[in-house]
Structures are given as structure tokens and as C-alpha cells.
Design an enzyme around this catalytic site. Structure first.
Site, short mmCIF file in Angstrom:
data_model
loop_
_atom_site.label_atom_id
_atom_site.label_comp_id
_atom_site.label_asym_id
_atom_site.label_seq_id
_atom_site.Cartn_x
_atom_site.Cartn_y
_atom_site.Cartn_z
N LYS A 151 77.06 69.30 86.34
CA LYS A 151 76.94 70.70 85.87
C LYS A 151 78.32 71.35 85.87
CE LYS A 151 72.12 71.21 86.88
NZ LYS A 151 71.29 70.56 87.86
N GLN A 194 69.40 73.63 92.89
CA GLN A 194 69.19 72.20 92.65
C GLN A 194 68.00 71.72 93.47
OE1 GLN A 194 71.09 70.22 90.43
NE2 GLN A 194 69.42 68.81 90.82
N ASP A 226 67.36 77.71 84.39
CA ASP A 226 66.55 76.49 84.42
C ASP A 226 65.21 76.72 83.70
OD1 ASP A 226 67.10 73.97 85.25
OD2 ASP A 226 66.56 74.25 87.35
#
Ligand code: NAD
Length: 290
Positions: free
Chosen positions: A54, A98, A121
Site C-alpha cells: 500500500k 489492515q 476499503d
């Protein structure tokens, strides 16, 4: 028939180049670069790799990024407090936690804390609800990436029969909603399904998101179907496998994704697209000025 390969690496690289251009236009107009904050808890090696990716993806397209790497013992309250601070941070447009998190943490409650406008997300109940109500805003990254692969085929999706295998909150369920929104007739198979094969054999589009290598044999695939393999399983020797038996399915499908190099890079680029989208939306409200 031998299927055409949906090259996620190549398609994602082209989309990143477009994003880079868009960031340059944005900064030339006086706005700051989009900002992403990633929270990583503990030392899971796979999660550390994903977070590193990322970071490098953000560098490539010109985003600001920061990682908060927290101890595996972090408390629920501390983690929630950090999210609330990032919600208020004017330099941050996207917040990503995460997953998976250690067992003592309640992941659902933590996601609930993220400002939906910064949920890049696309997993907050607000954003899943928007998708369900045909008013998508920030869309879940893997299904969004898959939809862009489907778009790349040039095949009109409206009216096609699509089967999604797997029904998780962040992949299978929003995937079904995306395909429904595109006008497909959608079937979802999951671990309680009595006959997954029957759900797959007539499908024009098959999206498998289970994580069980070899689950989908080639003779389940309808000739001419589009096959998207989301599953990724790493063997003890480090080899990555999808859910679909690629060598068999490639003989019947019209289009198919490889593993690796299919859906994975598209998931990554979708997160970048969401971050720019979130940044632009905030800029429109005056929040993105330096
Ligand atoms: P998950 O474990 O949360 O969900 C798996 C789903 O598969 C469940 O809904 C379960 O009901 C279903 N299932 C299990 N056995 C089944 C069977 N025999 N037949 C039909 N359905 C069955 O997993 P997840 O997080 O949704 O991920 C699924 C896979 O996709 C994993 O391999 C994961 O690594 C991979 N993944 C890939 C990407 C990517 O970008 N390529 C992103 C996310 C997840």
C-alpha cells in the site's frame, strides 16, 4: 476454445498511471495530495507485506501515506481512539485498518468507528448499504476491482447469469451487490450451499472467492464464460493458487484471470481510486485545501 487472459497487472498499471495524472492536476490546482492512513496491528507477515504494498502504491501515484504500526496488545479503546483522531485529521482522506486483527479486538466495532467518507476499503455498513440501495459511494475494493476487469472484457453484463462463490462481508456479499447493480441475475454459493456445482455450471460469469485451491474444476465452467478467481492460497512452499483449476478452465472459458496477477493488483488499485475519490469529495466541501 482457449480463454483470453485478464491481465490484472497490466490493467492496474494503466489505472495507476491515470491516477498519477489526476493527482498532478489536483496539486497543480493548489490542493494537497490525497492522504491515506493505514493501521497495522501486530506482526502478521502477510499483513506486513500488504501494508508495504500500500505504501509503495501510494508513492507511485503521488499520495501522502502514513502507517501506524501498533503492538498486538493494543486495546480496543486505544485503537478506536486512534481512528477517531484520524477521522478529524485534515491531511487524511482515507483510513484503512489492515485485517485480520488479533482475537481480542472487535473488528466490526472498529470499522464502525471509521468516518464513512474516509472508508476507502468500502467496508463500513454505510457504504455497503449505499451499494445495496443502488447509490454506491466508496465501493469495496475487491469487488470494485473485479467490476473493472469485467468492464475490460467489453462484454455487456446486463442480463447475464452470474454466480459468486463465497459470501464474506468484504468480498462475496458486495460482489453480488455489484453484479446485481450491473443487471446480472446473481446466485451466491457459500459453505452451506448443497450443490455449488449446480450454481456454477450454467453461469455466464463465475467469481470464486473462497480460498480453497482446486474447488472449481474446469468441467463446471460453461463454454464461453468469464471466470474471475479471487481466491489466493499460499502453499507451504510459497506457491500461490486460486480456487479455479486454471489449466482446465482456460480450455472452456472466454476470459479468465490468472493467480497471481489477476484480481490482486485490481484490489490494490481500487483502494487508490477510492482514496482519490474520497479526497476529491472532501475538496468539494473545502476540506482538502492545504
Ligand atoms: P472468508 O473465509 O471470509 O470467506 C470464504 C467464503 O467461502 C465464506 O463465505 C464461505 O461460506 C465460503 N465457502 C467455504 N467453503 C465453500 C465451499 N466449499 N463452497 C462454496 N463456498 C464456500 O474469505 P475471504 O476473506 O472472503 O477471502 C476469500 C479468498 O479470497 C481467500 O483466498 C482470500 O485470500 C482471497 N482474497 C483475495 C483478494 C484479492 O485481492 N485477490 C482479496 C480478498 C480476499
Amino acid at each position: 476454445m482457449t480463454a483470453r487472459i485478464l491481465d490484472g497487472n497490466g490493467i492496474a498499471a494503466a489505472l495507476r498511471a491515470t491516477l498519477r495524472e489526476q493527482v498532478l492536476v489536483r496539486t497543480a490546482a493548489g490542493a494537497r495530495p490525497p492522504g491515506l492512513a493505514v493501521i497495522l496491528v501486530g506482526n502478521d507477515p502477510a499483513s506486513e507485506i500488504y501494508v508495504r504494498h500500500k505504501r509503495t502504491d501510494c508513492e507511485e501515484v503521488g499520495f501522502h501515506s502514513e502507517v501506524q504500526h501498533l503492538s498486538a496488545n493494543v486495546s480496543q479503546e486505544d485503537l478506536e481512539q486512534r481512528i477517531l483522531s484520524l477521522n478529524d485529521d485534515p491531511a487524511i482522506d482515507g483510513i484503512l485498518v489492515q485485517l485480520p486483527l488479533p482475537d481480542h479486538l472487535d473488528a466490526a466495532r472498529i470499522i464502525d468507528r471509521i468516518d464513512p467518507a474516509k472508508d476507502v476499503d468500502g467496508v463500513h455498513p454505510f457504504n455497503i448499504g449505499r451499494l445495496a440501495l443502488r447509490r454506491p459511494t466508496l465501493r469495496s475494493c475487491t469487488p470494485k476491482g473485479v467490476m473493472q476487469l469485467l468492464e475490460h472484457t467489453g462484454v455487456p453484463l446486463r442480463g447475464l447469469d452470474a454466480t459468486v462463490i463465497g459470501a464474506s462481508n468484504h468480498v462475496g456479499r458486495p460482489m453480488g451487490l455489484e453484479l446485481l447493480l450491473a443487471g446480472c441475475t446473481v446466485t451466491t454459493a457459500h459453505k452451506f450451499s448443497r450443490d455449488t456445482r449446480a450454481a456454477v455450471i450454467g453461469a455466464d460469469i463465475v467469481v470464486s472467492a473462497v480460498g480453497r485451491p482446486g474447488l472449481v474444476p474446469g468441467d463446471w465452467i460453461k463454454p464461453g464464460a468469464i471466470v474471475i478467481d479471487v481466491g489466493i492460497t499460499r502453499s507451504e512452499r510459497g506457491k500461490l493458487s486460486g480456487d479455479v483449476r486454471f489449466e482446465e478452465a482456460v480450455q472452456r472459458a472466454a476470459w479468465i484471470t490468472p493467480v497471481p496477477g489477476g484480481v490482486g493488483p485490481m484490489t490494490r488499485v481500487a483502494m487508490l481510486q477510492n482514496t482519490l475519490q474520497a479526497a476529491d469529495a472532501r475538496l468539494a466541501t473545502g476540506a482538502g485545501r492545504p
